[in-house]
Design a protein around this motif. Structure first.
Motif, mmCIF file in Angstrom:
data_model
loop_
_atom_site.group_PDB
_atom_site.id
_atom_site.type_symbol
_atom_site.label_atom_id
_atom_site.label_comp_id
_atom_site.label_asym_id
_atom_site.label_seq_id
_atom_site.Cartn_x
_atom_site.Cartn_y
_atom_site.Cartn_z
ATOM 1 N N MET A 274 53.787 22.627 27.902
ATOM 2 C CA MET A 274 54.408 21.925 29.174
ATOM 3 C C MET A 274 55.087 22.830 29.955
ATOM 4 N N ASP A 275 55.583 24.096 29.637
ATOM 5 C CA ASP A 275 56.018 25.056 30.399
ATOM 6 C C ASP A 275 54.918 25.972 31.112
ATOM 7 N N GLY A 276 53.742 25.833 30.799
ATOM 8 C CA GLY A 276 52.606 26.516 31.446
ATOM 9 C C GLY A 276 51.902 27.484 30.572
ATOM 10 N N GLY A 277 50.844 28.224 30.966
ATOM 11 C CA GLY A 277 49.828 28.926 30.527
ATOM 12 C C GLY A 277 50.694 30.102 29.425
ATOM 13 N N ILE A 278 49.871 30.641 28.462
ATOM 14 C CA ILE A 278 50.634 31.698 27.578
ATOM 15 C C ILE A 278 49.284 32.413 27.380
ATOM 16 N N GLU A 279 49.585 33.759 27.014
ATOM 17 C CA GLU A 279 48.697 34.702 26.902
ATOM 18 C C GLU A 279 49.270 35.925 25.834
ATOM 19 N N VAL A 280 48.635 36.226 24.399
ATOM 20 C CA VAL A 280 49.361 37.112 23.592
ATOM 21 C C VAL A 280 48.317 37.943 23.132
ATOM 22 N N LEU A 281 48.373 39.150 23.423
ATOM 23 C CA LEU A 281 47.455 40.168 23.008
ATOM 24 C C LEU A 281 48.211 41.056 22.125
ATOM 25 N N GLU B 42 54.081 31.667 31.620
ATOM 26 C CA GLU B 42 54.463 31.226 33.049
ATOM 27 C C GLU B 42 55.825 30.501 32.904
ATOM 28 N N GLY B 43 56.222 29.912 31.952
ATOM 29 C CA GLY B 43 57.598 29.181 31.880
ATOM 30 C C GLY B 43 58.533 29.786 30.821
ATOM 31 N N ALA B 44 58.390 31.183 30.538
ATOM 32 C CA ALA B 44 59.305 31.784 29.471
ATOM 33 C C ALA B 44 59.380 33.272 30.403
ATOM 34 N N PHE B 45 60.875 33.710 29.995
ATOM 35 C CA PHE B 45 61.260 35.142 30.262
ATOM 36 C C PHE B 45 60.776 35.436 31.860
ATOM 37 N N GLY B 46 60.983 34.571 32.676
ATOM 38 C CA GLY B 46 60.805 34.712 34.108
ATOM 39 C C GLY B 46 59.215 34.889 34.490
ATOM 40 N N GLY B 47 58.501 34.911 33.325
ATOM 41 C CA GLY B 47 56.863 35.062 33.823
ATOM 42 C C GLY B 47 56.367 36.460 33.778
ATOM 43 N N ARG B 48 57.450 36.925 33.232
ATOM 44 C CA ARG B 48 57.084 38.734 33.126
ATOM 45 C C ARG B 48 56.518 39.043 31.681
ATOM 46 N N PRO B 49 55.554 39.905 31.517
ATOM 47 C CA PRO B 49 55.057 40.421 30.122
ATOM 48 C C PRO B 49 56.235 41.002 29.423
ATOM 49 N N VAL B 50 56.385 40.688 28.071
ATOM 50 C CA VAL B 50 57.130 40.961 27.061
ATOM 51 C C VAL B 50 56.551 41.505 25.936
ATOM 52 N N SER B 51 57.439 42.354 25.496
ATOM 53 C CA SER B 51 56.700 43.184 23.955
ATOM 54 C C SER B 51 57.766 43.148 23.028
ATOM 55 N N ASP B 52 59.027 42.523 23.304
ATOM 56 C CA ASP B 52 60.246 42.494 22.344
ATOM 57 C C ASP B 52 59.726 41.424 21.127
ATOM 58 N N PRO B 53 59.846 41.739 19.785
ATOM 59 C CA PRO B 53 59.207 41.129 18.720
ATOM 60 C C PRO B 53 59.882 39.569 18.758
ATOM 61 N N ARG B 54 61.289 39.477 19.220
ATOM 62 C CA ARG B 54 61.790 38.196 19.344
ATOM 63 C C ARG B 54 61.111 37.106 20.256
ATOM 64 N N GLN B 55 61.138 37.922 21.476
ATOM 65 C CA GLN B 55 60.329 37.210 22.441
ATOM 66 C C GLN B 55 58.926 36.652 22.282
ATOM 67 N N LEU B 56 57.998 37.538 21.643
ATOM 68 C CA LEU B 56 56.913 37.368 21.126
ATOM 69 C C LEU B 56 56.808 36.264 20.115
ATOM 70 N N ARG B 57 57.558 36.320 19.274
ATOM 71 C CA ARG B 57 57.637 35.156 18.181
ATOM 72 C C ARG B 57 57.722 33.801 18.958
ATOM 73 N N ILE B 58 58.365 33.767 19.988
ATOM 74 C CA ILE B 58 58.651 32.213 20.793
ATOM 75 C C ILE B 58 57.190 32.136 21.145
ATOM 76 N N LEU B 59 56.734 32.877 21.839
ATOM 77 C CA LEU B 59 55.305 32.585 22.628
ATOM 78 C C LEU B 59 54.073 32.188 21.546
ATOM 79 N N GLU B 60 54.435 33.144 20.212
ATOM 80 C CA GLU B 60 53.228 32.692 19.474
ATOM 81 C C GLU B 60 53.546 31.327 18.624
ATOM 82 N N LEU B 61 54.886 31.004 18.498
ATOM 83 C CA LEU B 61 55.143 29.775 17.869
ATOM 84 C C LEU B 61 54.840 28.465 18.879
ATOM 85 N N ARG B 62 54.843 28.863 20.084
ATOM 86 C CA ARG B 62 54.452 27.816 21.194
ATOM 87 C C ARG B 62 52.964 27.685 21.123
ATOM 88 N N TYR B 63 52.223 28.923 21.053
ATOM 89 C CA TYR B 63 50.806 28.957 21.256
ATOM 90 C C TYR B 63 50.116 28.416 19.861
#
Length: 282
Positions: free
Chosen positions: A218-225, A237-258
């Motif tokens: 519900m927070d918007g689109g996600i893309e992980v490479l 779109e709805g996490a970390f200000g919408g900016r690209p992230v590479s920090d493992p902890r932040q990536l883990r959040i995106l991967e969990l949601r995805y």
């Protein structure tokens, strides 16, 4: 179009420093070839079917020359293919920098995971569907801009043909599949393209139904490479200000949601049946 009045190409993005440097060098080479042949800019323009102003913009690094411009210049100046060979350089800067950067990342990724909401993801789009999307943008794009963006988007589709093949997973919201962007025939071809891609062994395509009561996206689109060296980059779109992230902890959040989104969506087989049913409704 009258001789000497054709548009030589595309405007240069003023924020694209790399592109500006490449075009400046290209322009100097073209001017050197013309002067070596003893031709004035006006006469050269007439010979290749472009206006003098267009010629000077290309030679001044202010305009990205079209492929046909370089081919005609090669013939008129007797360059033996050396000017035509410059098309590879112009291809690198023809597309906006942000699009080139994204294409480079996709070309190197071993895994790409995407959740899209309102619009079918760019890698999945047909040319006509992409063109219809760009045509409805506001403020409106001019025709050259639309064709530039469509070409850039289609060039990214080479990721499906890479060897070794990357793992590609997509989750699309149901609403994006029901909206007949571009009209019925464009919509049908787009749905057929999704079915075609869903049958590739390295592609997983899923649909998120509109009737899900629990939805992790519900927070918007996600893309992980993810890349072969173990690094990764992601964006939501709805996490970390919408900016690209590479920090493992932040990536883990995106991967969990995805991962949750994929679990809540229809299975790949159910999704294929869903798209086939949509096609049957048209």
């Amino acid at each position: 179009m009258a001789v000497g009045t054709e548009d030589a190409g595309w405007e240069v993005d003023p924020e694209d420093e790399q592109g500006i440097a490449v075009l400046a060098a290209l322009g100097r080479q073209l001017k050197a070839w013309r002067e070596k042949a003893g031709m004035k800019a006006s006469a050269f323009g007439v010979a290749i079917g472009y206006g003098e102003d267009q010629v000077r913009k290309v030679e001044g690094g202010k305009r990205i020359p079209r492929p046909e411009y370089l081919d005609r210049a090669d013939g008129v100046l007797g360059a033996g293919g050396q000017i035509s060979a410059m098309k590879e350089d112009t291809e690198q800067v023809r597309y906006p920098k942000k699009v080139r950067d994204l294409a480079k990342l996709e070309a190197k990724a071993a895994e790409i995971g995407v959740y899209s909401t309102h619009v079918i993801h760019g890698l999945l789009q047909t040319p006509d569907h992409a063109r219809a999307l760009f045509e409805m943008r506001q403020p409106a794009y001019v025709r050259d801009e639309i064709e530039t963006y469509v070409s850039a988007r289609m060039a990214r589709r080479s990721v499906f043909d890479r060897q070794p093949a990357p793992s590609l997973t997509f989750v699309q919201e149901e609403a994006s599949l029901r909206r007949p962007i571009g009209g019925t025939m464009v919509w049908r071809r787009q749905l057929e393209r999704l079915l075609e891609l869903s049958r590739l062994r390295h592609v997983s395509f899923q649909v998120m139904p509109a009737d899900r009561e629990v939805h992790a996206g519900m927070d918007g689109g996600i893309e992980v490479l993810k890349f072969m060296d173990g690094t990764a980059v992601g964006r939501s779109e709805g996490a970390f200000g919408g900016r690209p992230v590479s920090d493992p902890r932040q990536l883990r959040i995106l991967e969990l949601r995805y991962g949750m989104i994929r679990a809540q969506a229809l299975t790949p087989l159910e999704s294929r049946d869903f798209v086939e049913e949509l096609l049957g409704e048209t």
